[in-house]
Design a protein around this motif. Structure first.
Motif, short mmCIF file in Angstrom:
data_model
loop_
_atom_site.label_atom_id
_atom_site.label_comp_id
_atom_site.label_asym_id
_atom_site.label_seq_id
_atom_site.Cartn_x
_atom_site.Cartn_y
_atom_site.Cartn_z
N HIS A 108 0.86 -1.19 0.00
CA HIS A 108 0.00 0.00 0.00
C HIS A 108 0.90 1.24 0.00
O HIS A 108 1.89 1.27 0.70
CB HIS A 108 -0.89 -0.03 1.24
N PRO A 109 0.56 2.24 -0.80
CA PRO A 109 1.48 3.36 -0.93
C PRO A 109 1.59 4.25 0.32
O PRO A 109 2.52 5.04 0.42
CB PRO A 109 0.92 4.16 -2.10
N LEU A 110 0.68 4.11 1.28
CA LEU A 110 0.68 4.96 2.47
C LEU A 110 0.68 6.44 2.07
O LEU A 110 1.41 7.25 2.64
CB LEU A 110 1.88 4.64 3.37
N ASP A 111 -0.11 6.74 1.07
CA ASP A 111 -0.16 8.13 0.59
C ASP A 111 -1.38 8.86 1.15
O ASP A 111 -1.97 9.70 0.48
CB ASP A 111 -0.15 8.17 -0.95
N CYS A 112 -1.71 8.55 2.40
CA CYS A 112 -2.86 9.18 3.04
C CYS A 112 -2.87 10.70 2.90
O CYS A 112 -3.95 11.29 2.73
CB CYS A 112 -2.94 8.79 4.51
N PRO A 113 -1.73 11.35 2.98
CA PRO A 113 -1.78 12.82 2.87
C PRO A 113 -2.36 13.34 1.56
O PRO A 113 -2.84 14.47 1.51
CB PRO A 113 -0.31 13.23 3.01
N VAL A 114 -2.31 12.54 0.50
CA VAL A 114 -2.90 13.02 -0.76
C VAL A 114 -4.10 12.16 -1.18
O VAL A 114 -4.56 12.26 -2.31
CB VAL A 114 -1.87 13.04 -1.91
N CYS A 115 -4.59 11.32 -0.26
CA CYS A 115 -5.67 10.41 -0.64
C CYS A 115 -7.01 10.94 -0.16
O CYS A 115 -7.16 11.34 1.00
CB CYS A 115 -5.41 9.03 -0.04
N ASP A 116 -7.98 10.95 -1.05
CA ASP A 116 -9.31 11.48 -0.71
C ASP A 116 -10.01 10.66 0.36
O ASP A 116 -10.91 11.14 1.02
CB ASP A 116 -10.20 11.48 -1.96
N GLN A 117 -9.62 9.39 0.50
CA GLN A 117 -10.30 8.51 1.44
C GLN A 117 -9.86 8.78 2.88
O GLN A 117 -10.55 8.42 3.81
CB GLN A 117 -10.02 7.05 1.06
N ALA A 118 -8.67 9.41 3.02
CA ALA A 118 -8.13 9.61 4.36
C ALA A 118 -9.18 10.26 5.25
O ALA A 118 -9.88 11.18 4.85
CB ALA A 118 -6.89 10.49 4.29
#
Lengths: 315, 435
Positions: A108-118
């Motif tokens: 998983h890319p762990l891209d929560c800072p740019v992910c709309d789902q965060a």
């Protein structure tokens, strides 16, 4: 028909024969409910794949008092009368859950800072509760280019955990499936078979059932973090669906329309694409009032809800 | 000379033709069964014989047959699992290629016992040339009246089909096989329900391995007691062992269960000893999925008793000091073999073959392969040996189907028995076996 008596984490509950351990636990509620990343009560055949809901059956039934040899997927295992189940009281279960969480995160890319789902992401919640503090992988993660699934949905395969929920939505709402799984193992990907559009009035529900940020709403992408928007229950007269939705507002602006989700993150009802994508004016809706967010979610850490002390997540 | 059930006539020229097979006594069991035996008495006979599934798990065949839902008014199906793809295992191919009629004869018996009117042989796609041989044999059996309508005037009818797979190891898992046979993606189903209740097209189904089915004619001809007289207490009959690796005589051998491993490796009748007189280092006794054992533990159990080729003797000591008979893929390694490199080959295989349905197997198999690749290349660290063991531990028992376990066991066992070799790779920063 007489009810089955089941004990989950030393709490007794009576359920109808044919109930799964998961649903028996949901009847009890609270902390004994196993997390579910792939099971979705409204989708036929879902569950059993993510393995986050594994539990220990310490006693199979009143008649057969042996334990089950392996941990079982609570979402797909039926209760038996006199069954004794351990979820959070079993160190073995918690250890396995920690491992499963890690497996789900290694690619998983762990891209929560740019992910709309965060902020409303099941995987985020799961790792918050069961994840390791550090990552043990040094390998490259698998990567895919984002693709469009039809007019309204963006697929970011990097974030997908292959729960198959969207595939089952496609199976359930369309006669001809155009949205399956390609390839095998960790090369598997959700595909529309050469980017073929999912042309169905209810395809937007795939966004709502996606537990992560793999399928996102193109009309909402990058507009706002979800925790900066306020949810309101609203409805309208709709010829296609019940018209009962949640409006996610910033000031007087409707940034997003979704279905109404229960405390397990499941849609109460599927809504149509017309309601979801084409009615972004507040005047088009009858606003019922603010929606209460009940989930143990990162989003709830802010001002949406005052968690009572026993529900507070660990610091 | 030990009794041979499967390879008795294997060298007879033209055995794959109906006439030759019939002349050697073939199809006698079908005549006997259809004329004088009831389906239930065949099941009882198989149960009494003690025959266990030869695909790897060793589950008693008669018991599996007894699970079938007899009350169901749906059609019953009998399926032969010919998706032999376990690395190190090549015994079923031998039967299919040289003695297809024995398999067909067994299929008729099994189908009759289970009340199936349609039966399938699901054959691995890569074995297309074997499929051609089997289809030819099926055609002959139809012509001679052993398949089709009203077999030998008994009123029993059976259609037999041979279906090639698409090249996936996972389709050897019985529920994935059923999905594939139905024309779907070969993902294992979540069990229960087991195929005996909900199988092919949601009807009661039994899936058996090729070798298991090929044993049936002999059991019906000679009786369960004769079969049960062969072998040991818990391992009846004979078993095909496909031996490969660093031995003088690789090949397929039929042994009576209970043969000492030492005799099997060193006797001229079987493997003929280790090549070049080298020292035995390790054996994978039952196909790539089972735990590897070092020389001292494969020849003798931890208690010091001779290790035998039988289900119970190989399992002696559990996974700490034992292994499994598995599918009978016997891989021998001498002192020149690198355990890590060998393990990497296995790990790469399981990574490639994971169906990707459940998280631990999908993500864990790839992760293990990458770590092993690093260690083999001399770029690993000591911490990673423990990490590898930890990953394997958490795949084991948490997956939908046994592929996860099969991927985890070789890794855990190699680290358990050969940890120093992993460490050597890290200390020397290269594979100690490459020059």
């Amino acid at each position: 028909m007489s009810l089955y008596k089941v004990s989950i984490d030393n709490i007794e509950v009576e359920v109808e024969p044919g109930t799964t351990i998961m649903n028996a636990a949901r009847k009890i509620g609270g902390n004994v409910v196993p997390p579910a990343m792939c099971y979705y009560s409204k989708l036929e055949g879902s569950g059993g794949k993510c393995r986050t809901c594994l539990v220990k059956v310490a006693q199979t039934s009143a008649v057969d008092t042996r334990p089950m040899p392996k941990l079982v997927a609570s979402c797909r295992t039926m209760v038996q009368d006199g069954m004794v189940v351990q979820n959070i009281t079993s160190p073995e279960v918690l250890d396995a859950r920690k491992a499963i969480t890690e497996f789900l995160l290694i690619n998983h890319p762990l891209d929560c800072p740019v992910c709309d789902q965060a902020g409303e992401c099941d995987l985020q919640d799961l790792s918050y509760e069961h994840g390791l503090e550090e990552t043990r992988t040094t390998e490259d993660r698998r990567t895919f280019e984002p693709i469009d699934i039809g007019e309204y949905i963006k697929l970011n395969m990097n974030r997908c955990i292959l729960c198959y929920r969207c595939v089952m939505v496609a199976d359930q709402i369309t006669d001809k499936r155009v949205h399956g799984i390609l390839n095998r193992g960790d090369h598997s990907e959700i595909s529309t078979y050469i980017k073929q559009a999912v042309d169905n009035d209810f395809s937007g529900n795939m966004i709502d059932v996606c537990p992560v940020g793999a399928l996102t709403d193109k009309t909402f992408r990058f507009k706002s973090r979800v925790w900066f928007t306020n949810p309101f229950d609203a409805h309208r007269d709709c010829p296609h669906c019940s018209g009962k939705t949640v409006l996610w507002m910033k000031g007087k602006e409707v940034l997003r329309v979704t279905g109404r989700k229960d405390k397990y993150g499941e849609l109460e009802e599927f809504i149509c694409n017309d309601c979801r994508f084409h009615h972004k004016e507040v005047t088009e809706w009858v606003v019922e009032g603010p929606r209460k967010i009940e989930r143990h979610s990162v989003i709830s850490q802010n001002h949406y809800e005052n968690l009572s002390d026993d529900k507070k997540l660990k610091p | 000379m030990a009794t041979k059930i499967l390879l008795e006539n294997i060298e007879a020229p033209g055995l794959a033709t109906f006439d030759c097979y019939r002349k050697l006594g073939g199809y006698a069991s079908v005549e006997k069964a259809l004329k004088s035996l009831s389906p239930d008495s065949i099941t009882q006979e198989v149960l009494k014989s003690g025959l266990r599934g030869r695909g790897g798990a060793g589950f008693p065949t008669g018991m599996k047959w007894n699970f079938i839902d007899k009350k169901s008014d749906k059609p019953h199906y009998f399926i032969c699992n010919f998706d032999e793809s376990e690395p190190g295992t090549f015994k079923d191919r031998h039967i299919g290629q040289l003695n297809p009629h024995q398999l067909i004869e067994g299929m008729i018996l099994g189908s009759y016992a289970l009340g199936a009117r349609s039966a399938y042989i699901y054959i691995r796609g890569e074995l297309f040339y074997v499929l051609n041989i089997i289809e030819k044999a099926i055609d002959e059996a139809y012509q001679k009246g052993f398949l089709g309508e009203n077999i030998m005037g008994s009123g029993y009818s059976l259609d037999l089909y041979c279906q090639p797979g698409g090249g996936a190891y996972i389709c050897g898992e019985e529920t994935a096989l059923i999905e594939s046979l139905e024309g779907k993606r070969g993902n294992p189903r979540i069990k229960p329900p087991f195929p005996a209740l909900v199988g092919l097209y949601n009807c009661p189904t039994v899936v058996n391995n090729v070798e298991t089915i090929a044993n049936l004619p002999w059991i019906i001809n000679h009786g369960a007691d004769a079969y049960a007289a062969l072998g040991t207490l818990k391992s009846k009959g004979t078993k095909l062992i496909s031996a490969c690796g660093h031995i003088n005589k690789p090949g397929i051998y039929e042994i009576e269960l209970g043969l000492p491993v030492e005799e099997f490796i060193y006797s001229d009748e079987y493997c003929g000893g280790i090549r070049n007189g080298n020292q035995l280092k390790a054996v994978v006794a039952g196909g790539s999925s089972v735990p590897i054992l070092p020389a001292e533990l494969i020849l003798k159990t931890a208690k010091g008793e001779p290790r035998l080729l039988s289900y119970e003797s190989l399992e002696e000591g559990g996974f700490q000091t034992g292994t499994m008979l598995g599918s009978g893929g016997f891989i021998v390694m001498d002192h020149t073999a690198c355990i890590v490199k060998n393990l990497l080959t296995f790990a790469r295989f399981y990574h490639h073959e994971s169906c990707g349905q459940c998280s631990p197997c999908r993500e864990g198999t790839g992760w293990m392969e990458k770590i092993l690749r690093r260690i083999e290349a001399g770029k690993g660290s000591m911490k990673e040996i423990d990490l590898l063991a930890d990953i394997a531990k958490h795949i084991d028992g948490t997956t939908i189907c046994p592929l996860g376990d099969a991927a985890a066991w070789p890794v855990s066992s190699a680290i358990r028995h050969f940890r120093s070799e992993f460490e050597e790779h890290i200390i020397q920063q290269k594979c100690p076996f490459t020059k």
